[in-house]
Structures are given as structure tokens and as C-alpha cells.
Design a protein around this motif. Structure first.
Motif, PDB file in Angstrom:
ATOM      1  N   ARG A   5     -76.046-126.516   4.708  1.00 49.68           N
ATOM      2  CA  ARG A   5     -74.709-126.181   4.215  1.00 49.68           C
ATOM      3  C   ARG A   5     -74.587-126.431   2.709  1.00 49.68           C
ATOM      4  NH1 ARG A   5     -70.317-129.387   3.303  1.00 49.68           N
ATOM      5  NH2 ARG A   5     -71.486-131.191   3.996  1.00 49.68           N
ATOM      6  N   LEU A   6     -74.976-127.625   2.261  1.00 47.03           N
ATOM      7  CA  LEU A   6     -74.850-127.926   0.831  1.00 47.03           C
ATOM      8  C   LEU A   6     -75.880-127.163  -0.007  1.00 47.03           C
ATOM      9  CD1 LEU A   6     -73.853-131.713   0.625  1.00 47.03           C
ATOM     10  CD2 LEU A   6     -72.428-129.707   0.186  1.00 47.03           C
ATOM     11  N   THR A   7     -77.035-126.870   0.588  1.00 41.41           N
ATOM     12  CA  THR A   7     -78.029-126.049  -0.128  1.00 41.41           C
ATOM     13  C   THR A   7     -77.437-124.675  -0.428  1.00 41.41           C
ATOM     14  OG1 THR A   7     -79.831-127.185   0.983  1.00 41.41           O
ATOM     15  CG2 THR A   7     -80.365-125.058  -0.002  1.00 41.41           C
ATOM     16  N   SER A  24     -66.372-135.249  -3.634  1.00 47.32           N
ATOM     17  CA  SER A  24     -67.837-135.232  -3.740  1.00 47.32           C
ATOM     18  C   SER A  24     -68.504-136.188  -2.756  1.00 47.32           C
ATOM     19  CB  SER A  24     -68.224-135.603  -5.171  1.00 47.32           C
ATOM     20  OG  SER A  24     -69.553-135.290  -5.429  1.00 47.32           O
ATOM     21  N   ASP A  25     -67.755-137.117  -2.213  1.00 43.51           N
ATOM     22  CA  ASP A  25     -68.262-138.144  -1.299  1.00 43.51           C
ATOM     23  C   ASP A  25     -69.441-138.883  -1.941  1.00 43.51           C
ATOM     24  OD1 ASP A  25     -68.552-139.783   0.826  1.00 43.51           O
ATOM     25  OD2 ASP A  25     -68.854-138.234   2.331  1.00 43.51           O
ATOM     26  N   HIS A  26     -70.677-138.675  -1.479  1.00 43.14           N
ATOM     27  CA  HIS A  26     -71.819-139.396  -2.056  1.00 43.14           C
ATOM     28  C   HIS A  26     -72.381-138.742  -3.315  1.00 43.14           C
ATOM     29  CE1 HIS A  26     -71.698-141.133   1.952  1.00 43.14           C
ATOM     30  NE2 HIS A  26     -72.441-142.120   1.492  1.00 43.14           N
ATOM     31  N   GLY A  45     -65.485-135.756  -8.366  1.00 44.55           N
ATOM     32  CA  GLY A  45     -64.145-136.313  -8.154  1.00 44.55           C
ATOM     33  C   GLY A  45     -64.001-136.840  -6.737  1.00 44.55           C
ATOM     34  N   GLU A  46     -63.368-137.970  -6.613  1.00 42.02           N
ATOM     35  CA  GLU A  46     -63.077-138.548  -5.293  1.00 42.02           C
ATOM     36  C   GLU A  46     -61.723-139.248  -5.337  1.00 42.02           C
ATOM     37  OE1 GLU A  46     -63.298-139.213  -2.144  1.00 42.02           O
ATOM     38  OE2 GLU A  46     -64.892-137.784  -1.794  1.00 42.02           O
ATOM     39  N   VAL A  47     -60.943-139.077  -4.283  1.00 38.77           N
ATOM     40  CA  VAL A  47     -59.613-139.687  -4.243  1.00 38.77           C
ATOM     41  C   VAL A  47     -59.646-141.014  -3.465  1.00 38.77           C
ATOM     42  CG1 VAL A  47     -58.729-138.552  -2.163  1.00 38.77           C
ATOM     43  CG2 VAL A  47     -57.153-139.081  -4.030  1.00 38.77           C
TER      44      VAL A  47
HETATM   45  N1  SAM Z   1     -67.945-132.347  -0.494  1.00 41.62           N
HETATM   46  C1  SAM Z   1     -68.806-133.150   0.346  1.00 41.62           C
HETATM   47  C2  SAM Z   1     -69.550-132.271   1.320  1.00 41.62           C
HETATM   48  O1  SAM Z   1     -69.208-131.091   1.418  1.00 41.62           O
HETATM   49  O2  SAM Z   1     -70.477-132.743   1.987  1.00 41.62           O
HETATM   50  C3  SAM Z   1     -68.032-134.218   1.089  1.00 41.62           C
HETATM   51  C4  SAM Z   1     -67.108-133.713   2.140  1.00 41.62           C
HETATM   52  S1  SAM Z   1     -66.167-135.021   2.847  1.00 41.62           S
HETATM   53  C5  SAM Z   1     -66.040-134.526   4.492  1.00 41.62           C
HETATM   54  C6  SAM Z   1     -64.568-134.764   2.163  1.00 41.62           C
HETATM   55  C7  SAM Z   1     -64.297-135.683   0.984  1.00 41.62           C
HETATM   56  O3  SAM Z   1     -63.165-135.204   0.278  1.00 41.62           O
HETATM   57  C8  SAM Z   1     -63.996-137.109   1.387  1.00 41.62           C
HETATM   58  O4  SAM Z   1     -64.896-137.966   0.745  1.00 41.62           O
HETATM   59  C9  SAM Z   1     -62.562-137.326   0.902  1.00 41.62           C
HETATM   60  O5  SAM Z   1     -62.340-138.629   0.419  1.00 41.62           O
HETATM   61  C10 SAM Z   1     -62.436-136.296  -0.201  1.00 41.62           C
HETATM   62  N2  SAM Z   1     -61.071-135.836  -0.496  1.00 41.62           N
HETATM   63  C11 SAM Z   1     -60.099-135.504   0.378  1.00 41.62           C
HETATM   64  N3  SAM Z   1     -58.987-135.131  -0.253  1.00 41.62           N
HETATM   65  C12 SAM Z   1     -59.258-135.202  -1.586  1.00 41.62           C
HETATM   66  C13 SAM Z   1     -58.506-134.953  -2.767  1.00 41.62           C
HETATM   67  N4  SAM Z   1     -57.228-134.562  -2.717  1.00 41.62           N
HETATM   68  N5  SAM Z   1     -59.109-135.157  -3.953  1.00 41.62           N
HETATM   69  C14 SAM Z   1     -60.389-135.573  -4.018  1.00 41.62           C
HETATM   70  N6  SAM Z   1     -61.145-135.832  -2.941  1.00 41.62           N
HETATM   71  C15 SAM Z   1     -60.593-135.647  -1.737  1.00 41.62           C
END
Ligand code: SAM
Length: 227
Positions: A5-7, A24-26, A45-47
């Protein structure tokens, strides 16, 4: 290494992009792309604090702190003018949340409308396509993939005006043209689900006519594309 998926999301990011990866999570995606020298600069970015800290650790561990900035921020508020972002990724969330993030970012002028958007909604694809259409984006490319028995859609959009038919918004304009194997599998399943729901609704003491007509319309569309 990245998931399929990410690739696939990464493949939609232009060479030497200045990327904002929101949620971005990790920070797996920007880190992997930077290690491949595919991108120039990234904001992750991460919230939420936990994922923000994981992202920071991941960037540091790979010695990329000068090229990837990790910010604790809600949605596109992670972007600053000096970043000169040209590509925005929002992946792994529901379409409604992605839509809200885009809407807020637009009103805060965090995006100009010229950026390439690479979106990967887990559900709620239609509402996201509707937002794109209403906000002067056109859909350049879409992918429907299967990984670990789950379906994922990727929608790539750029500035441009295009009016889609209700069916294109529902199935995805590019996915509808391509109709790959995963598409047939997904919509055969969706058809079954809708037929079950319809039967239940028709048995109700007061059948909800609006919902029933909506389902009937969708069932007709699905049958048509599966033919
Ligand atoms: N983007 C990565 C991926 O596709 O593998 C991570 C997906 S993860 C399921 C969703 C992430 O989005 C979580 O880490 C969550 O904290 C973050 N998130 C949710 N709402 C957000 C917002 N309003 N702003 C920034 N990050 C957000």
C-alpha cells in the motif's frame, strides 16, 4: 521495507518532490523515499503525541533530521510557507477525515490548490471525490489494491476542473475505466452486502423509502459494471 500500500502511494510522488505526509505515524513513507533519494525534503505531520514521537525517533535513527521535519500539528497546519511543499500525502484514514483535513487546510491557506494530492482513503472514497470535484481538482490516477485481504484505494489529484458522473464519483473514474480483478471482486462483494441490507429494510414495519431507492440505484449501477 514498505507495505505494498505505501509502496504504491510512494510511486505517485514525483521525483525530487517536497512532500508533506500528514498523519505520518512512524514516518515510514518519507523515511523510505528519502533513503531512496526520491524526494528532496519532507514534513511529517502528526496530531497525536505517541505517533509524533515514533516519527521523530524514526527520522533521527536514520540520520535524516536535516531533511525531514516532524511536526506535532492538526492536519495541514503542519505545513509552513518556507517548506515549499508541492506534494501532499494523506493516507490510511477515512475519506471523511481526509476531506475535513483538506477543507480546513484550504481555509487556513496551507495549500494553494497547485499541489499534487496523493490520497489513500480506507473508506468514504465517494465523499472525498466529491470534495475534489467541488474544489477544482481533477483525478489523474487511481489504484485499487488488495493487501492482507483488505482493499485500499489511492486517488491522485491535481488542479483542474472536471465534472464527474454520479457513477464515476461512486466507483472512481479511473477504476471504472480499468476494472481490474480486485475491482470485480470488491464490487461483487459490495453487491451481496447491499442485497442483504435491502432485504432487511424491505421487511421493516415502516420501510425507509429513501434508503431503499438509494440502495436500488446503487445495486443497478453495480450490476451494470459487473456485466
Ligand atoms: N499515513 C500512515 C499510513 O498510511 O500508514 C499512517 C496511517 S495511521 C492509520 C493514521 C494516522 O493519522 C494516525 O497516526 C493518526 O494519529 C493520524 N491523524 C489522524 N488525524 C490527524 C490529523 N487531523 N492531523 C494529523 N494526523 C492525524
Amino acid at each position: 521495507s514498505l507495505s505494498l500500500r505505501l509502496t504504491r502511494v510512494g510511486e505517485q510522488i514525483p521525483d525530487q518532490a517536497r512532500l508533506a505526509d500528514i498523519g505520518s505515524d512512524h514516518a515510514y513513507l518519507p523515511v523510505a523515499l528519502m533513503l531512496q533519494n526520491k524526494i528532496q525534503y519532507a514534513v511529517a505531520g502528526e496530531v497525536v503525541k505517541g505517533p509524533f514521537e515514533s516519527a521523530s525517533r524514526q527520522v533521527k535513527k536514520n540520520g535524516l533530521s536535516d531533511k525531514i521535519t516532524v511536526r506535532l500539528a492538526d492536519g495541514l497546519a503542519a505545513i509552513q510557507p518556507d517548506d515549499q511543499i508541492d506534494t501532499v500525502v494523506i493516507a490510511g484514514m477515512g475519506g471523511t477525515l481526509i476531506r475535513t483535513i483538506l477543507e480546513n487546510g484550504k481555509s487556513q491557506q496551507k495549500i494553494t490548490g497547485k499541489e499534487r494530492l496523493v490520497l489513500q482513503p480506507n473508506v468514504g472514497e465517494r465523499t472525498l471525490r466529491e470534495w475534489l470535484q467541488e474544489n477544482n481538482y481533477m483525478i489523474l490516477h487511481e489504484e485499487l489494491i488488495e493487501e492482507n485481504h483488505k482493499n485500499y484505494e489511492i486517488i491522485v489529484a491535481e488542479e483542474g476542473s472536471k465534472i464527474y458522473t454520479p457513477q464515476e464519483l461512486f466507483f472512481g473514474p479511473c477504476l471504472l475505466k480499468e476494472k481490474n480483478l480486485v475491482f470485480y471482486k470488491k464490487w461483487a462483494h459490495e453487491l451481496q452486502q447491499r442485497e442483504i441490507v435491502l432485504q432487511e429494510l424491505e421487511k421493516a414495519a415502516i420501510p425507509p423509502q429513501d434508503k431503499i431507492s438509494e440502495l436500488n440505484e446503487q445495486i443497478d449501477w453495480i450490476k451494470e459494471v459487473l456485466e
